[in-house]
Design a protein around this motif. Sequence first.
Motif, short mmCIF file in Angstrom:
data_model
loop_
_atom_site.label_atom_id
_atom_site.label_comp_id
_atom_site.label_asym_id
_atom_site.label_seq_id
_atom_site.Cartn_x
_atom_site.Cartn_y
_atom_site.Cartn_z
N LEU A 241 0.81 -1.22 0.00
CA LEU A 241 0.00 0.00 0.00
C LEU A 241 0.84 1.27 0.00
O LEU A 241 0.35 2.33 -0.38
CB LEU A 241 -0.93 0.01 1.23
N GLY A 242 2.08 1.16 0.47
CA GLY A 242 2.93 2.34 0.50
C GLY A 242 4.36 1.95 0.71
O GLY A 242 4.66 0.90 1.29
N ILE A 243 5.29 2.81 0.24
CA ILE A 243 6.72 2.56 0.41
C ILE A 243 7.40 3.90 0.63
O ILE A 243 6.96 4.95 0.12
CB ILE A 243 7.33 1.83 -0.80
N GLY A 244 8.47 3.90 1.44
CA GLY A 244 9.21 5.12 1.68
C GLY A 244 10.63 4.79 2.13
O GLY A 244 10.90 3.69 2.62
N ALA A 245 11.52 5.77 1.97
CA ALA A 245 12.91 5.55 2.37
C ALA A 245 13.58 6.89 2.61
O ALA A 245 13.31 7.87 1.89
CB ALA A 245 13.67 4.78 1.29
N THR A 246 14.45 6.96 3.60
CA THR A 246 15.32 8.12 3.79
C THR A 246 16.77 7.75 3.49
O THR A 246 17.61 8.63 3.35
CB THR A 246 15.22 8.66 5.22
N SER A 247 17.06 6.45 3.41
CA SER A 247 18.40 5.95 3.07
C SER A 247 18.26 4.48 2.69
O SER A 247 17.21 3.87 2.94
CB SER A 247 19.36 6.11 4.26
N PRO A 248 19.28 3.85 2.11
CA PRO A 248 19.18 2.43 1.77
C PRO A 248 18.90 1.55 2.98
O PRO A 248 18.29 0.48 2.84
CB PRO A 248 20.55 2.12 1.16
N THR A 249 19.31 1.96 4.17
CA THR A 249 19.10 1.14 5.36
C THR A 249 17.87 1.56 6.17
O THR A 249 17.56 0.94 7.18
CB THR A 249 20.34 1.19 6.27
N ASN A 250 17.21 2.62 5.73
CA ASN A 250 15.98 3.06 6.41
C ASN A 250 14.86 3.13 5.38
O ASN A 250 14.36 4.21 5.05
CB ASN A 250 16.19 4.41 7.10
N ALA A 251 14.50 1.99 4.85
CA ALA A 251 13.45 1.88 3.84
C ALA A 251 12.38 0.93 4.36
O ALA A 251 12.70 -0.16 4.87
CB ALA A 251 14.03 1.37 2.52
N TRP A 252 11.10 1.32 4.19
CA TRP A 252 9.99 0.57 4.78
C TRP A 252 8.87 0.47 3.76
O TRP A 252 8.74 1.29 2.85
CB TRP A 252 9.46 1.28 6.01
N LEU A 253 8.02 -0.54 3.95
CA LEU A 253 6.79 -0.61 3.17
C LEU A 253 5.64 -1.04 4.07
O LEU A 253 5.84 -1.72 5.08
CB LEU A 253 6.92 -1.50 1.95
N LEU A 254 4.45 -0.59 3.68
CA LEU A 254 3.22 -0.94 4.39
C LEU A 254 2.42 -1.87 3.50
O LEU A 254 2.21 -1.57 2.32
CB LEU A 254 2.41 0.33 4.70
N ALA A 255 1.98 -3.00 4.03
CA ALA A 255 1.30 -4.00 3.22
C ALA A 255 -0.01 -4.42 3.86
O ALA A 255 -0.16 -4.40 5.10
CB ALA A 255 2.19 -5.22 3.00
N GLN A 256 -0.93 -4.82 3.02
CA GLN A 256 -2.21 -5.36 3.47
C GLN A 256 -2.12 -6.87 3.54
O GLN A 256 -1.74 -7.53 2.56
CB GLN A 256 -3.31 -4.93 2.49
N LEU A 257 -2.48 -7.43 4.67
CA LEU A 257 -2.41 -8.87 4.88
C LEU A 257 -3.72 -9.53 4.48
O LEU A 257 -4.77 -8.88 4.43
CB LEU A 257 -2.11 -9.17 6.35
N SER A 258 -3.65 -10.79 4.17
CA SER A 258 -4.84 -11.53 3.78
C SER A 258 -5.80 -11.66 4.95
O SER A 258 -5.39 -12.02 6.07
CB SER A 258 -4.46 -12.92 3.27
#
Length: 794
Positions: A241-258
């Motif tokens: 649902l979304g992805i973001g990053a401030t650096s290669p080691t601080n990257a996150w994503l938000l996902a919808q689970l089944s």
Amino acid sequence: MGALAAALALAWALTGVRVGPGAAQRAAAQPSVETPTPQVDASVPANEVTMIGATPREAGAAAEADETWGVGKRGATTMLVRYRAATGWTPGPELRGVGGEALADFTLYASPLAAQMTPTGFGVMVGSAGTQPAVLVRAPGQSFVATASVPIEGEASKAGEAPLLRKDEALFDQQLEPDNLAERAPLIAALEEAGGVAGALIVPVVEGAGVEGQVLHWDGHSWASEPITIPKASLAGFRVLGIGATSPTNAWLLAQLSGKASYPAGAVALFRRVREGEGAGAKWSWKPVTAAGKGEEAEPLTVPLQGAPAVPFRVAGAGEPPRVVTQVLTMTSEGLWIDGERGDLPSGVSNESEASTTLFFKPEGALGGRVQRSWCQPPSGAPACEGALPEALPTEPSRSIAWSGAEVEPAHPGPFGARVITGLPDGVSLRLQGETFERVLALGAGKGVQATPGAELGAAFSNPGEGWLGASSLPVHLTVRHYEPSHVTPWPVPFRHPLLAIAPQPGATPGALTSEALAVGDFGAVARFKPGEGWLPESLFGPGQRVETPSLRAVAWPTPSRAFAVGDEGAMWLWRAETGLWERDPATPLNFRGDLLGIAFDPGNPAYGFAVGSPSIGKEASGPGEPGVLLRYGKTWTQETDLPEQVRGASFTSIAFAGSEAIATYLTRPSAFVNNQVGGVLVKTEEKSPWEVDQQAAAAIGGEIPTAVAGLPDGGAALLTGGAEGRVYERETAGSPWQPTAVPLPSGTWGSLALFREGGALRALVTGGGVEDESEALKPPSGFPPNYLPPLPV
């Protein structure tokens, strides 16, 4: 000269139009640092500009540069634009293809999240180049450059290149139709790779039901796939649902689970990018985040409440397939902002805005973290969140920008840093002050999402008090530092009809409060500015002292005792100082039929002047055409006959004197039913010389049609070419070459022009509402009289 332009500027002044609210009051005192001032801005040199980000910490940027970027169109070409406080909006570097060539056919995807910039100047954008999807990246100090194409299953690729996209995957939703309204926001993030190389993350999407199990990574050289560790309980359905990053080691994503297994319906969880292994064999992947920081099973997010157990958290628009068009994940170096809704709506309530919620998540360790605080509008009768939202979060296209406490001024940080959310109704944005969200008002809101500042055309903020809201009409600048006080002073007038032209008192300083001025306009509007008294009405007296009300388009005041006003349907009026009254000009040609648009006199010889316009009777395209309406002043107004053959039958749209040289702009209109207009510039260098086509001006403007001209007594002059892609061309002195201004006109329809000097440099004022031919008349049948051509619209 430039009568229509000056008149429109005057009309704005007289009706009290100002750049921002309270402009007159704020002129003497700047706004406080806590309250951004909104002001609309029309200086962006492109159309439909999407604000994509600010780069206040880009290498080489000056302190408080507030550098902001946008992507718009100029004609059919997509162009980058850039704002700096010291220079305003200017064109940015040209977009480039894979080989460094100009990328002329790029179209940005129709979403405010289709492009982004990091504060240090790295960027990514997605769209189409021709019919193919395209990803562009940028490093500081450079332009956006296209990456290599992503290898697709079943398509030809380079030797040894493994396909990264399945046939049912796409880089973004509707990737081949980027002009359509986005049904799902693209999932992209800009990265700064090792060595200062521009990188990017992008999540391929699947249309319909399916699993989105990878993130594509561009490292500046090639694409690679990074797997997402999907929890076993969600293998049947998993959507990002979304992805973001401030650096290669601080990257996150938000996902919808089944929701078909052990997770509640609509449950979402966080995943973090981690590096496994060392050296050349190291691999990146995405792992679920849990409170303990261990385990492979994702932990659904919940909403902490005041004195009550936490409730489920979900995202509006999630489903199969998701239709999330908002920015649900916003990153800082210290934490994550996650937007959605509470999952405890009472039975029978379906309005998600009643449960609008945002969370601040604080990472702990490599794969751990917890929600530190929640803000929401709780459902009726339900326990409150720890903080309150003054307004529901947007569910239509919008932007969110956040800063860590170390990135903002001491007046703003608070325990969670700072944040701005845009795209709320009427252009309102929310700003985090300490631990409280407050509403910030904007300007320029209209009907529809695209008309809402900060919505579909994005937003960009360099800090919580300095930013831009994209809007289809006029972008809105929210500022606490660079507020531009209004230079327009409202003056009361004794009528409400539009004023279209203004002329200064001869021999006096133009615009000074000690000088008189004349203004004319629609429905017989005439006003005279008297020092110490203001604007006073005057009347046009016809036969029998009857007051007449023609539409007046231009006015000239060549001598203290005589003034002239001209307009639609042969209107020609004269003011005499001896009587102090206006009368029909007795020098009007007999049986004159024409709509006059301009009038000007030689500043060194006020007995020598011209009035120009368009005929009121249509001409057949096949005939040679009668001379256009170009009247010369003498004892009477007489039609000029020494005109070049190519301008016979033309309409003259503007007249001005640059020194003793007369300059007129024209456009040909072969007949009322033909729309292939051609324009140009005529010059008459001396009173006794013939009219000639200005070939140097023709070469400078190419195929553009000039609509207005302005001149100065020293020979300086300027031309305006009309339409949405208008330009201003200037020349310093008589005989010097015409050159386009360094910065093109911003988006809009421009139709009038005035000129002055400031510190010796030419300065132009341009106003909107251009001269257009809106006649829909058809060719008359054989034997019938020619068509009547109505005056041009105001």
